[in-house]
Design a protein around this motif. Structure first.
Motif, PDB file in Angstrom:
ATOM      1  N   SER A  84       0.825  -1.203   0.000  1.00 55.20           N
ATOM      2  CA  SER A  84       0.000   0.000   0.000  1.00 55.20           C
ATOM      3  C   SER A  84       0.864   1.259   0.000  1.00 55.20           C
ATOM      4  O   SER A  84       1.927   1.322   0.623  1.00 55.20           O
ATOM      5  N   SER A  85       0.384   2.275  -0.710  1.00 53.45           N
ATOM      6  CA  SER A  85       1.114   3.550  -0.774  1.00 53.45           C
ATOM      7  C   SER A  85       1.151   4.238   0.585  1.00 53.45           C
ATOM      8  O   SER A  85       1.946   5.164   0.790  1.00 53.45           O
ATOM      9  N   ASP A  86       0.303   3.793   1.524  1.00 52.86           N
ATOM     10  CA  ASP A  86       0.268   4.422   2.845  1.00 52.86           C
ATOM     11  C   ASP A  86       1.589   4.287   3.592  1.00 52.86           C
ATOM     12  O   ASP A  86       1.880   5.098   4.484  1.00 52.86           O
ATOM     13  N   VAL A  87       2.380   3.263   3.286  1.00 54.42           N
ATOM     14  CA  VAL A  87       3.604   3.027   4.050  1.00 54.42           C
ATOM     15  C   VAL A  87       4.850   3.546   3.345  1.00 54.42           C
ATOM     16  O   VAL A  87       5.932   3.542   3.937  1.00 54.42           O
ATOM     17  N   ARG A  88       4.718   3.983   2.110  1.00 60.75           N
ATOM     18  CA  ARG A  88       5.903   4.455   1.390  1.00 60.75           C
ATOM     19  C   ARG A  88       6.459   5.712   2.033  1.00 60.75           C
ATOM     20  O   ARG A  88       5.738   6.674   2.296  1.00 60.75           O
ATOM     21  N   GLY A  89       7.776   5.664   2.257  1.00 64.47           N
ATOM     22  CA  GLY A  89       8.446   6.816   2.847  1.00 64.47           C
ATOM     23  C   GLY A  89       8.281   6.949   4.346  1.00 64.47           C
ATOM     24  O   GLY A  89       8.874   7.857   4.955  1.00 64.47           O
ATOM     25  N   LYS A  90       7.508   6.065   4.973  1.00 60.62           N
ATOM     26  CA  LYS A  90       7.306   6.138   6.415  1.00 60.62           C
ATOM     27  C   LYS A  90       8.573   5.682   7.144  1.00 60.62           C
ATOM     28  O   LYS A  90       9.328   4.840   6.646  1.00 60.62           O
ATOM     29  N   LEU A 112       9.218   9.535  14.253  1.00 58.25           N
ATOM     30  CA  LEU A 112       9.046   8.194  13.705  1.00 58.25           C
ATOM     31  C   LEU A 112       7.566   7.892  13.511  1.00 58.25           C
ATOM     32  O   LEU A 112       6.707   8.375  14.256  1.00 58.25           O
ATOM     33  N   ASP A 113       7.287   7.090  12.504  1.00 58.82           N
ATOM     34  CA  ASP A 113       5.905   6.677  12.249  1.00 58.82           C
ATOM     35  C   ASP A 113       5.573   5.346  12.915  1.00 58.82           C
ATOM     36  O   ASP A 113       4.401   5.041  13.142  1.00 58.82           O
ATOM     37  N   LEU A 114       6.599   4.545  13.211  1.00 53.60           N
ATOM     38  CA  LEU A 114       6.370   3.223  13.799  1.00 53.60           C
ATOM     39  C   LEU A 114       7.627   2.753  14.506  1.00 53.60           C
ATOM     40  O   LEU A 114       8.746   2.950  14.020  1.00 53.60           O
ATOM     41  N   ILE A 115       7.428   2.111  15.658  1.00 54.51           N
ATOM     42  CA  ILE A 115       8.533   1.491  16.398  1.00 54.51           C
ATOM     43  C   ILE A 115       8.203   0.014  16.575  1.00 54.51           C
ATOM     44  O   ILE A 115       7.088  -0.340  16.975  1.00 54.51           O
ATOM     45  N   ILE A 116       9.180  -0.836  16.282  1.00 58.26           N
ATOM     46  CA  ILE A 116       9.026  -2.282  16.472  1.00 58.26           C
ATOM     47  C   ILE A 116      10.096  -2.734  17.454  1.00 58.26           C
ATOM     48  O   ILE A 116      11.294  -2.526  17.215  1.00 58.26           O
ATOM     49  N   THR A 117       9.663  -3.346  18.536  1.00 62.10           N
ATOM     50  CA  THR A 117      10.628  -3.768  19.554  1.00 62.10           C
ATOM     51  C   THR A 117      10.451  -5.232  19.915  1.00 62.10           C
ATOM     52  O   THR A 117       9.321  -5.749  19.953  1.00 62.10           O
ATOM     53  N   SER A 130      -2.006  -1.265   9.010  1.00 66.77           N
ATOM     54  CA  SER A 130      -3.039  -0.865   9.968  1.00 66.77           C
ATOM     55  C   SER A 130      -2.532   0.202  10.927  1.00 66.77           C
ATOM     56  O   SER A 130      -3.213   1.192  11.208  1.00 66.77           O
ATOM     57  N   LEU A 131      -1.304   0.016  11.442  1.00 65.57           N
ATOM     58  CA  LEU A 131      -0.759   0.979  12.399  1.00 65.57           C
ATOM     59  C   LEU A 131      -0.409   2.302  11.723  1.00 65.57           C
ATOM     60  O   LEU A 131      -0.605   3.377  12.307  1.00 65.57           O
ATOM     61  N   ILE A 132       0.121   2.231  10.522  1.00 66.87           N
ATOM     62  CA  ILE A 132       0.457   3.461   9.816  1.00 66.87           C
ATOM     63  C   ILE A 132      -0.802   4.282   9.555  1.00 66.87           C
ATOM     64  O   ILE A 132      -0.800   5.516   9.604  1.00 66.87           O
TER      65      ILE A 132
END
Length: 599
Positions: A328-334, A379-384, A446-448
């Motif tokens: 999805s284009s929603d995540v590009r560049g995030k 940041l748009d998203l953190i994964i830990t 979904s998170l973005i």
């Protein structure tokens, strides 16, 4: 002194006497010769007679021995035929008895996936199905293979060549060991090279068995770190075939040079291996035999106390299957920050996010992550990860939320670990390891989009295989012959969800009674049933009925020759147990079209 006359007389007498003496002498000599010759030749004849008698006696003895040997050979052949028959019956019974409860287990799990489930519930139901399929693979190609090979019964196995998705196959293998890996604190990681085609054509079941045995072997000897599967492109051929190398690497205890040499000598053999030799485990023997069947090869390298790597080379055909839709284009560049102490996990995630055109940052610890956030907080998203030294995922996320409450945090959680539920609202999303690509993609999107929902607790919508509209499109009257009560329920439920109302019978006799009173388009016929089995019932139907139904074998008899035996008895098609929903639907659709053209 003798006169001349006297001398003449004397000489004459001597000559006469000599003559008479010579005649009798020769006569005696002749007589003696004749007598000697007679006795000589008589002795020769006696000897020849004795020799002939001895040879005749020896010949009679040989004939008796040959007769005895032929009789023993006939008895041995009869015993061998009986033994093979008994072995085949035993194998058939073993297969039937194992597959019957497996039908219930996998059937219920399949039906469960057709209901509305949360993402977590669907993941568990899918794991049950996958483990069931893997168990069937073990039954088919390990248990049965070993029994048959050790008992010298030939199975004549053939490859089941189908199209499959390489990434899905590797992830499904990891799913089987997810709980064991989580309990051992191991990460299961894979990476597919850029030139490696994802859609392949080959025997996916045996391919997964090879990986499963290697991963299981790796987990057994690895107490910390990771199990890594790498896929590399080796060579392409003109006929749409590619040669790939699979590296199954662990960070375990490794092997000594002596063990490496011993295992290598076994894996390099050019004939099937029927028993475990020395340090070579059963799993490796199975891998070797399967690779021989598939035309592949296996080798091993190891450093003691540092880990082991198995190299498997195999050739597949590539598929013309279209590639999956773009992200999805929603995540590009995030911008996403990956926090994990395992470099392989970070590398895997980085490659996936970069393929989705996202900007990636990495941190190997909680302290490093907090420092990076202080420098670049946008940041748009953190994964830990959850389990990390010094600062675990709980403490880290609590610190992040104090300063950046609006930044979504996704937790990488061990399968079966529910400690995160003690911290409600702390994480925006939870994804279990090993990480499945499609699950990661769905949750990242979904998170973005900032849905604000914990994806792991939302309803999981899937494309259902079963729909009551199927019966409207393909109307059929169906009779089911099945003696096992649970299997009756499974098949009945599946057909109900397709929109059918089948008639259930318990054995062949009830089938004959039913078809004599009512016409059915399709009969799903079990083979092993009390009173009258499915084969006998089918033969009776083919002889007695003028309006013939379609008879489909629905049986747990899956050894070589079982399908042919069903078709020789007069059945039209064959479905093995446990029932695969898609296969059943396809077969019913095929024969529904056939029945409609016969009207």
């Amino acid at each position: 002194m003798l006169t001349g006359h006297q001398l003449f007389i004397t000489t004459g007498n001597i000559l006469l006497i000599a003559f008479y003496l010579t005649w009798w002498f020769y006569l005696v000599i002749l007589f003696v010769t004749i007598v000697f010759g007679y006795f000589y030749y008589r002795s020769k004849i006696n000897k020849l007679s004795d020799l002939i008698a001895e040879q005749q006696s020896a010949l009679l003895q040989r004939e008796e021995l040959l007769t005895y040997a032929r009789r023993n050979e006939q008895i041995a052949r009869g015993d061998a035929r009986n033994a093979n028959t008994n072995k085949n019956l035993l194998l058939s019974q073993i297969s039937h008895d194992i597959r019957t409860p497996m039908t219930t287990l996998m059937g219920m799990a399949s039906l469960l996936t057709e209901t509305t489930l949360t993402s977590e519930q669907h993941e568990y139901a899918s794991a049950i199905l996958l483990s069931g399929e893997s168990l069937l693979g073990l039954i088919n190609d390990i248990l049965m293979k070993d029994i048959i090979e050790y008992s010298k019964v030939d199975t004549g196995k053939e490859l089941d060549v189908k199209e499959f998705n390489l990434r899905n196959s590797i992830e499904e293998v990891f799913d089987v060991f997810a709980v064991n890996a989580a309990n051992a604190g191991l990460d299961l990681v894979y990476r597919i090279g850029k030139k490696v085609p994802i859609q392949l054509v080959g025997d996916n079941q045996r391919f997964r068995q090879i990986l499963m045995n290697l991963v299981e072997n790796a987990i057994r000897f690895t107490h910390k770190g990771e199990i890594h599967i790498g896929v590399k492109f080796i060579e392409a051929f003109e006929d749409n075939r590619v040669k790939l190398m699979f590296e199954v690497r662990d960070s375990g205890i490794g092997m000594s040079d002596a063990k490496i040499s011993e295992i290598s000598s076994v894996l390099m053999q050019t004939t099937p291996i029927l028993k475990t030799e020395g340090a070579t485990g059963v799993g490796l023997i199975i891998c070797k035999n399967l690779l021989m069947l598939m035309g592949g090869a296996i080798a091993v390298d190891s450093i003691e106390n540092k880990g082991t790597t198995f190299y498997v080379t195999m050739t597949f055909r590539t598929s013309a299957q279209p590639l999956s839709p773009a992200i999805s284009s929603d995540v590009r560049g995030k911008k996403v920050l990956i926090i994990d102490d395992n470099a392989s996990v970070r590398d895997m995630l980085r490659n996936r996010f970069e393929a989705w055109n996202m900007t990636v940052s990495e941190a190997g610890s909680g302290k490093q992550a907090l420092k990076m956030l202080a420098d670049k907080p946008d940041l748009d998203l953190i994964i830990t990860d959850l389990q990390m030294p010094e600062m675990d995922g709980f403490i880290l996320t609590q610190s992040i939320k104090k300063s950046y409450p609006d930044t979504p945090v996704m937790l990488l959680n061990g399968t079966g670990d529910e400690d995160y539920k003690k911290h409600p609202g702390l994480f925006s999303s939870v994804i279990n390891k090993p990480i499945r690509r499609h699950t990661l993609k769905e949750q990242v999107i979904s998170l973005i989009r900032q849905t604000g929902e914990v994806t792991s607790t939302t309803d999981h919508s899937t494309r259902q295989k079963l729909s009551v509209d199927f019966a409207k499109q393909h109307p059929l009257s169906i009779l089911v012959a099945e003696d096992d009560v649970m299997n009756q329920k499974i098949v009945g439920k599946i057909l109900n969800k397709l929109g059918y109302e089948p008639k259930i019978t318990n054995n062949g006799k009830e089938v004959l009674e039913e078809v004599s009173n009512k016409y059915y388009d399709v009969i799903l016929m079990d083979v092993q049933m009390p009173e009258m089995d499915g084969l006998e019932a089918t033969k009776m139907i083919r002889v007695c009925l003028s309006n013939q139904p379609v008879i489909i074998a629905l049986t747990a008899n899956t050894l070589q020759g079982d399908r042919e035996e069903c078709l020789r008895a007069g059945m039209d098609d064959y479905i093995s147990k446990p029932v695969n929903l898609e296969e059943l639907v396809n077969v019913l659709e095929k024969w529904a079209i056939h029945c409609s053209t016969q009207v």
